[in-house]
Design a protein around this motif. Structure first.
Motif, PDB file in Angstrom:
ATOM      1  N   TYR A  94      55.531  40.383  38.668  1.00 32.97           N
ATOM      2  CA  TYR A  94      54.122  40.136  38.359  1.00 32.97           C
ATOM      3  C   TYR A  94      53.568  38.985  39.194  1.00 32.97           C
ATOM      4  N   TYR A  98      50.517  39.164  41.740  1.00 35.56           N
ATOM      5  CA  TYR A  98      49.322  38.344  41.559  1.00 35.56           C
ATOM      6  C   TYR A  98      49.050  37.467  42.780  1.00 35.56           C
ATOM      7  N   ASN A  99      50.090  36.929  43.375  1.00 36.94           N
ATOM      8  CA  ASN A  99      49.915  36.080  44.554  1.00 36.94           C
ATOM      9  C   ASN A  99      49.383  36.855  45.760  1.00 36.94           C
ATOM     10  N   LYS A 125      40.252  35.557  40.987  1.00 35.80           N
ATOM     11  CA  LYS A 125      41.697  35.794  40.871  1.00 35.80           C
ATOM     12  C   LYS A 125      42.219  35.372  39.492  1.00 35.80           C
ATOM     13  N   TYR A 128      40.993  37.905  36.883  1.00 37.13           N
ATOM     14  CA  TYR A 128      41.712  39.177  36.995  1.00 37.13           C
ATOM     15  C   TYR A 128      43.121  39.048  36.426  1.00 37.13           C
ATOM     16  N   ILE A 129      43.823  37.992  36.819  1.00 34.75           N
ATOM     17  CA  ILE A 129      45.204  37.812  36.358  1.00 34.75           C
ATOM     18  C   ILE A 129      45.259  37.704  34.840  1.00 34.75           C
ATOM     19  N   ARG A 130      44.370  36.882  34.266  1.00 33.58           N
ATOM     20  CA  ARG A 130      44.377  36.694  32.810  1.00 33.58           C
ATOM     21  C   ARG A 130      44.115  38.003  32.086  1.00 33.58           C
ATOM     22  N   ASP A 132      44.650  41.023  33.329  1.00 30.97           N
ATOM     23  CA  ASP A 132      45.765  41.928  33.602  1.00 30.97           C
ATOM     24  C   ASP A 132      46.974  41.614  32.720  1.00 30.97           C
ATOM     25  N   ILE A 133      47.220  40.328  32.476  1.00 30.45           N
ATOM     26  CA  ILE A 133      48.316  39.960  31.574  1.00 30.45           C
ATOM     27  C   ILE A 133      48.080  40.572  30.198  1.00 30.45           C
ATOM     28  N   LEU A 150      53.896  34.233  31.757  1.00 32.21           N
ATOM     29  CA  LEU A 150      52.887  34.540  32.776  1.00 32.21           C
ATOM     30  C   LEU A 150      51.620  33.706  32.586  1.00 32.21           C
ATOM     31  N   LEU A 154      50.155  30.837  35.105  1.00 31.38           N
ATOM     32  CA  LEU A 154      48.754  30.799  35.534  1.00 31.38           C
ATOM     33  C   LEU A 154      48.144  29.422  35.270  1.00 31.38           C
TER      34      LEU A 154
END
Length: 167
Positions: A94, A98-99, A125, A128-130, A132-133, A150, A154
């Motif tokens: 993940y 994400y990176n 970014k 989106y990551i938050r 997506d988690i 995760l 972040l």
């Protein structure tokens, strides 16, 4: 999600790597000395104002009870000290994914924080990551501890790029 992993695509973090006002990491030698002297043969530790968990990290050989009013600190403490098992490769996959993200759509973070604490691209970014988690957690692709790890990753990454002096 399996990714060919290069070490430069992710970094590991230590509990004391968070920029957090009130972090007691530098006081650990003093705290452990007092506990060793005054509280011999203890089996558990209650860190009542756990914050980042720095104090608890000095007592991982004990049963640890952490408490904090901030939800973000609860998540970080669960990531560091939770008893639920997690898959390290899942976390790495993940993080590497994400990176690699670039040019993302607007989201809650861009709408509310772009060009304040973070740049617009960084906000896109982060948002989106938050999201997506949470999506992967609800789909049961990750368990509670993996979710916490995760989110903690972040938060620690956000600390490194935030235009602030402490949190």
């Amino acid at each position: 999600m399996s990714v060919a992993i290069k070490k430069e695509n992710y970094k590991t973090s230590l509990i004391n790597n968070r920029r957090y006002l009130g972090n007691k990491y530098k006081l650990l030698p003093f705290i452990t000395k007092v506990v060793d002297k005054e509280c011999s043969d203890i089996q558990s530790i209650a860190d009542i104002f756990a914050g980042t968990g720095a104090v608890s990290s000095a007592f991982t050989d004990k049963i640890i009870i952490t408490n904090d009013l901030m939800y973000s600190n609860y998540i970080c403490n669960y990531a560091w000290f939770g008893s639920e098992t997690y898959n390290q490769q899942t976390i790495i996959d993940y993080v590497v994914h994400y990176n690699s993200l670039v040019k993302l759509k607007d989201n809650y973070m861009t709408d509310n924080f772009a060009d304040t604490y973070f740049s617009r691209d960084d906000c896109a970014k982060i948002g989106y990551i938050r999201e997506d988690i949470e999506k992967n957690y609800k789909k049961k692709n990750i368990n509670d501890r993996e979710r916490a790890i995760l989110i903690t990753s972040l938060l620690y990454a956000m600390d490194k790029i935030a235009k602030t002096c402490g949190h």
